[in-house]
Structures are given as C-alpha cells and as structure tokens.
Write an enzyme that holds these catalytic residues in place. Structure first.
Site, short mmCIF file in Angstrom:
data_model
loop_
_atom_site.label_atom_id
_atom_site.label_comp_id
_atom_site.label_asym_id
_atom_site.label_seq_id
_atom_site.Cartn_x
_atom_site.Cartn_y
_atom_site.Cartn_z
N CYS A 1 44.88 34.02 18.21
CA CYS A 1 45.39 32.77 18.18
C CYS A 1 45.69 32.36 19.62
CB CYS A 1 46.59 32.80 17.48
SG CYS A 1 46.77 32.85 15.90
N TYR B 1 34.01 47.48 31.77
CA TYR B 1 34.98 46.68 31.76
C TYR B 1 35.21 45.81 30.44
CZ TYR B 1 34.76 47.78 36.66
OH TYR B 1 34.49 48.47 38.02
N1 LLP Z 1 35.53 51.62 43.81
C1 LLP Z 1 36.53 51.00 43.97
C2 LLP Z 1 37.61 51.37 44.87
C3 LLP Z 1 36.77 49.95 43.04
O1 LLP Z 1 37.97 49.30 43.20
C4 LLP Z 1 35.77 49.69 42.11
C5 LLP Z 1 36.02 48.28 41.21
C6 LLP Z 1 34.64 50.25 41.92
C7 LLP Z 1 34.34 51.53 43.00
C8 LLP Z 1 33.49 50.24 41.07
O2 LLP Z 1 32.96 48.88 41.30
P1 LLP Z 1 31.63 48.48 40.32
O3 LLP Z 1 30.53 49.41 40.75
O4 LLP Z 1 31.97 48.37 38.81
O5 LLP Z 1 31.43 46.88 40.71
N2 LLP Z 1 37.49 44.13 35.85
C9 LLP Z 1 36.54 43.34 36.75
C10 LLP Z 1 35.87 44.36 37.81
C11 LLP Z 1 36.97 44.89 38.69
C12 LLP Z 1 36.35 45.82 39.63
C13 LLP Z 1 37.47 46.46 40.28
N3 LLP Z 1 37.04 47.57 41.28
C14 LLP Z 1 35.07 43.04 35.86
O6 LLP Z 1 35.40 42.95 34.70
O7 LLP Z 1 34.23 42.09 36.46
#
Ligand code: LLP
Length: 431
Positions: free
Chosen positions: A361, A390
């Site tokens: 909603c 995510y």
């Molecule tokens: N290492 C650290 C310390 C992080 O903060 C993150 C992601 C990663 C690794 C992994 O990053 P990746 O390879 O997934 O880009 N919720 C958001 C993404 C937030 C990412 C937070 N930190 C989305 O849905 O796009």
C-alpha cells in the site's frame, strides 16, 4: 540475453541455470528467489584464482555477505575455502551455523556493540576491521578482560569519489565509515594501536563504493593505501602485512550496460600494485578484495505472478505482481534499473510498455517504471533478472508480508535453501 545463465526453451518459457522458470514457479510458488548455485561457485573460483594470481600468493577475496546471506550459501563457500566479510552477529552466526571457519572472516561495521565484540572474540572471528577510536578502546578493554589478542585492520577513508549513487558511495572524507587519511586521524590511530599490546595490527582497509564500472577508483585506492603504508613504515617502522581494498565492482543490470570481466579488472589492479610496490620500496603485503554484488547479482532471479493489468488510457499501464518493495526495495530506494521479462512468453516480442508495481500500500512500491515486456495477463510469470545481490538480504516484512522462499539451482536440480515464511512465522515473536 543479459547473462549466460538465462535462455528460452522450446515452450517459449524463460530458463535460468538451464531450468524452466514457469515450472519452478508452479512447483515452489511465487514470489520466489532463485539462485544459480553453479554460477556462484564459478564466480567464486574466478575471484579466488584471479586474486591469487594477480595480487599475490596468500591473497584472498572475501565474499561480502551483506549482498546475500543464508546457511546453504555459506556451506558452499566454506567448502571452497572462501573468506567472508561479515557486518553483524546475525551474519557471523549464520556462517557459524553453516560450519564456516570464522578465522576466515573479516568483521566490519561502524558501530559494533560490546556484545558484538564479545561474541566475535568468543567465536574466533579472524579480523576486526576497526572504524574509530571508540571501537579500538572498546576492543582493547574487552580483549584484555577475555585474555584475547584480536587481529585488526584499520578502516581508512582514502578520500576517493567513485561517482556512484550517493547512498553507496563510502570512500569520501565525510563518510560515516572509517578514519580519514587526509586529516591526520589515520596516522594518529595507527600510533595508538601500535602501542596497545592487546591488539595485533595486521594492516589497513578501505572500501570506496559499490556498482563501479571503471578501474580508476580502485587504482586510486591502491595508490592512497600503499602510499599510507609507506608513510607508516617511514614514521613508525611499521610495514603492514595486509591491505584490504574492499568491494565494489559493478554488475550489468541492463543489456545496454557495459560488460565487465572481473579477471581483467583484477589483473589491471595487480599491475598497478606491482608498480607501486616497486616505486615505494615496499614488501608485498597480502591483499584482500571484498566482492558482494559481483559474486551473486547475476546469479539470482526473482519470479512473480501477475495479478492485475491496468491501463490508464493516455497515461500509464500498470502490471501488479505478488511481491514488491518488501522483497526488493532497490527501485524504491535507489531507482535501481532491472531487466524484466514475461517468463511465460519469453520467445515473444516485448511489445508493451508497463510500470511494474508490487502489492504494498504505497505508490513508491515499484519494481521498475516504463519497461518493455510482452503484454502479460493474470497468472503469467514475470522474471526480474540480476536480483541475487541486495534483494533477499534487504527484504522486509512491510505490510506484514511473509518473505519468499529461496531456491538454489544446481546441476539441473532445485532445492529449497530458505523456506517460504508462513503467517505463523510472522507472529512468532508477538506476545
Ligand atoms: N566491503 C565493504 C566494507 C562494504 O561496505 C561493501 C558494501 C562491500 C564490501 C561489498 O560491496 P559490493 O561488492 O557489493 O559493491 N544496498 C546497496 C549496496 C550497499 C553496499 C554497502 N557496502 C545496493 O543495493 O546497491
């Protein structure tokens, strides 16, 4: 097709990991998260091989569980000898439940509570990635009380803007994460930690952001980190044995997105690092990367059933599905792009422009606006591609909706890895 695990079969149905998605929807119900288990294994192997080959022996990728976290996945990663990045007791408890050896875990977070720290020390979490003075003091006090000697990486903010969405940009100086190099705070904290006998300083960490297509921000991060390492060697005679460059490599969500080779990117980063180590006369540290999204996003897909199709003449066509922002809040939060396909008629032309909304909603409960897909009717299956990262991990019970099941596809077979929640599950903590 967007990814190589997506295809169309003789019935005109969309397939994922070689399996008929319409049949899977029939068998397990919708909404449904699908995970390509073979795809995750292959990507994990790719990362492990490339990191060791181009960043040096003993270097590891650490899968960032904030992208996707459940017991069955951690069992697979444990078998492969993967390292992990965890950010909460919930994540390392899940890993422990999978029999994961937590000495291969990096414990992150800008606000670890005393209870979190105690639990991580008890379970033998391999590295604390410390984010502030307060955390170092708390870790020192608790470690002394427990007679432990934790291994620590200091999270630094290198002052890099990777020009990604502001909510996932973490490397700039005003970030809530880490200790800035530029202000001198990082150096001050290194000195403090080196004076604490209860803590073993293993090195430095940074993470510049997420969904980054170019290599340049990673080159800059490597340069800032290794320059800082050389600086600490000169000032305190301390040569860090480990450097963690975080996660952030992008994933194509749309056909028009650039394709990306993780091996090629790691090779390019490795070449920069080789040159920097030589220029700065440093011994090679062990390197870590922390891929989250790029390990799992294209190894996931979500299936929904169509409920209603509403055409507002001259305005918009709405297709409403039986999930939405509770199982995928990413469009509502970031206007994140996705590719949608009418999985029941995947062989037909995408002739209809629709805004695909969920069942919550709230007007903002949309999966995607103005996408092209074959005009669906009630009970057709809509597939949203590239939802492995995510989505499950950011799902909620908004509108008191039970979470969907998560099914793993492996070698042409399917198994439930996370059961669909029931209405009973929703009220189980209510008193
Ligand atoms: N290492 C650290 C310390 C992080 O903060 C993150 C992601 C990663 C690794 C992994 O990053 P990746 O390879 O997934 O880009 N919720 C958001 C993404 C937030 C990412 C937070 N930190 C989305 O849905 O796009």
């Amino acid at each position: 097709m967007l990814a190589k695990n997506v295809d169309v079969n003789a019935h005109g149905h969309l397939t994922f990991g070689g399996m008929d998605t319409v049949e899977l929807a029939k068998e397990y119900g919708t909404p449904l998260y699908l995970i390509d288990g073979n795809g995750i294994e292959a990507r994990a192997k790719e990362y492990m091989t490339a990191v060791e080959e181009y960043l040096g022996k003993g270097s590891h990728p650490c899968f960032a569980g904030k992208a996707l976290c459940y017991t069955d996945l951690y069992r697979t990663l444990e078998k492969m000898g993967m390292w992990i990045d965890v950010v909460s007791p919930g994540e390392f408890y899940t890993a422990k439940n999978a029999g994961f050896d937590l000495s291969r875990a990096m414990f992150h977070g800008n606000n670890k509570t005393d209870e979190d720290i105690k639990m991580a020390l008890e379970l033998g979490v391999g590295r604390f990635v410390c984010d502030s003075d307060d955390e170092i003091e708390a870790l020192h006090t608790i470690a002394c009380e427990m007679g432990k000697k934790p291994k620590v990486l200091l999270r630094l903010t290198p002052g890099i803007d990777p020009h990604t969405h502001k909510a996932i940009n973490t490397g700039t100086i005003d970030s809530k994460f880490g200790v800035p190099i530029e202000t001198g705070d990082a150096e001050r904290l290194v000195k403090k930690v080196l004076e604490k006998e209860s803590i073993v300083l293993m090195g430095f960490h940074c993470h510049v952001g997420s969904q980054i297509f170019e290599c340049e921000p990673f080159f800059e991060a490597a340069e800032k980190m290794l320059t800082f390492m050389a600086d600490m060697k000169a000032k305190f005679g301390y040569e860090a044995p480990e450097i963690n460059l975080g996660g952030g490599m992008a994933v194509p969500y749309l056909e028009s997105d650039e394709k990306i080779s993780y091996t090629e990117n790691i090779k390019a980063i490795g070449e920069r690092i080789d040159a920097l180590l030589e220029k700065l006369s440093l011994s090679r540290p062990v390197f870590y990367l922390e891929p989250g999204r790029s390990m799992v996003a294209d190894n996931g897909m979500t299936l929904y059933s169509v409920g209603t199709v509403k055409c507002i003449e001259g305005y918009k066509n709405y297709v409403s599905v039986d999930g939405g922002m509770a199982d995928n809040p990413r469009y509502a939060l970031y206007e994140a792009p996705y590719t949608l396909i009418n999985a029941s008629h995947a062989d037909k032309d995408a002739d209809f422009v629709a805004t695909v909304g969920g069942r919550c909603c709230e007007s903002g409960d949309l999966i995607q606006e103005n996408v092209r897909l074959f005009r669906p009717v009630r009970n057709d299956i809509i597939a949203v591609l590239t939802t492995g990262a995510y989505n499950f991990s950011m799902s909620s019970h908004y509108n008191r909706l039970p979470r969907p099941a998560l099914v793993t596809l492996y070698n042409g077979e399917s198994r439930i890895s996370v059961k669909r929640e029931t209405l009973e599950d929703l009220i189980k903590s209510d008193l």
